[in-house]
Write an enzyme that holds these catalytic residues in place. Sequence first.
Site, PDB file in Angstrom:
ATOM      1  N   GLU A  30      38.013  40.279  39.534  1.00 10.32           N
ATOM      2  CA  GLU A  30      37.881  38.901  40.002  1.00 10.32           C
ATOM      3  C   GLU A  30      37.913  38.813  41.531  1.00 10.32           C
ATOM      4  OE1 GLU A  30      40.911  36.691  37.977  1.00 10.32           O
ATOM      5  OE2 GLU A  30      39.920  36.874  36.031  1.00 10.32           O
ATOM      6  N   GLU A 173      38.006  39.516  29.618  1.00 12.45           N
ATOM      7  CA  GLU A 173      39.324  39.016  29.234  1.00 12.45           C
ATOM      8  C   GLU A 173      39.166  37.653  28.578  1.00 12.45           C
ATOM      9  OE1 GLU A 173      41.939  38.711  32.563  1.00 12.45           O
ATOM     10  OE2 GLU A 173      41.494  40.719  33.302  1.00 12.45           O
TER      11      GLU A 173
END
Length: 390
Positions: A30, A173
């Site tokens: 991220e 995720e």
Amino acid sequence: MYRSSLATFWRFGFFVIALRAVTYVAVGNEPFLTSYGGVYQNYVVPAMVNLQQSLVKANLASYVKLVVPCNADAYESNVPSQGTFRPELTQIMTQLVSLLNSNGSPFVVNIYPFLSLYQNSDFPQDFAFFEGSSHPVLDGPNVYYNAFDGNFDTLVSALAKIGYGQMPIVIGEIGWPTDGAVGANLTAARVFNQGLVNHLLSNKGTPLRPGSPPMDVYLFGLLDEGAKSTLPGNFERHWGIFSFDGQAKYRLNLGLGNRGLKNAENVQYLPSRWCVAHPEKDMTQVTDHLRLACSQADCTTLNDGGSCSQLGEKDNISYAFNSYYQLQMQNEKSCDFDGLGMVTFLDPSVGDCRFLVGVKSSSAGLMARWDIYHICIGLVVWALTRCYIL
């Protein structure tokens, strides 16, 4: 894929998703989060190039793929069909996706409908799940009844606008926490994860990719992490599908007949005793002791929305004392707290608030081997959509 204190190096290098063999090498995790303010933005593509060259030299590039897991805030739109990458990311995303495509790598995204619900009081609760919604999103001829499909297709649209509308997508995720916040509980986690599995197994795909579910989906996570950072909330320590002792928190049908989650076996627990606040002692001087206990043990269930948030003052103290006591393997001195604590053989658990008993050190080794087994082998593999628990 890890979003955890177990992989503290993720911001500065890469980490590996291991299922049977090394499948993906993630370059950061991220890195384009808005909260980073672009700090890592210019390092991603050069790092990708260097690592790809290393894979080629090692003759690994044909079956080990580089990926850059992105948070869903990398793209935006009011409706999925208008999805675009954030303006400041358009150029770098075009470069990045071009590299991924040329190397045969998928686009990896982390999607958390729970966070949308947690961060926005106006977000319809039923839209976060997979059982239909009284607040569907209308987008031309397409109707979206859950946040996952809407989020996924927003990414599909964003990729299409930079010329890669058929790019394979992996969900790096996705999951639901079981404690630490309003809406984070066992029931909600079971309903969400079961709904996700059923949705994937149906092979329906999404309105923009009908019949084509994500090529891989990684359920987050395997175990709770009591030492993890509590940013952005206390729920961050409670994503585990299994409790700390390797026991499944709830039943999850993985589409493999009667086979579901497998509990760790032969776990050896410490004796059934707990550390609690002494009922006859004045607790006015307990603050420093609570600070010590909760700085090392996990007390997040005591906060608003947690499973132990409704306890009285003395029970709050007892919970903190016991958490520390169990972490210290029930060392007698760890329940002293200048005479404010005492050991009891009566379980002080109240309703859904469990006062835990730790596991013996020998079981910790067993748990470590069980943990590695599940991470490396995975729990579910099916023909069209593979779902792993990490």
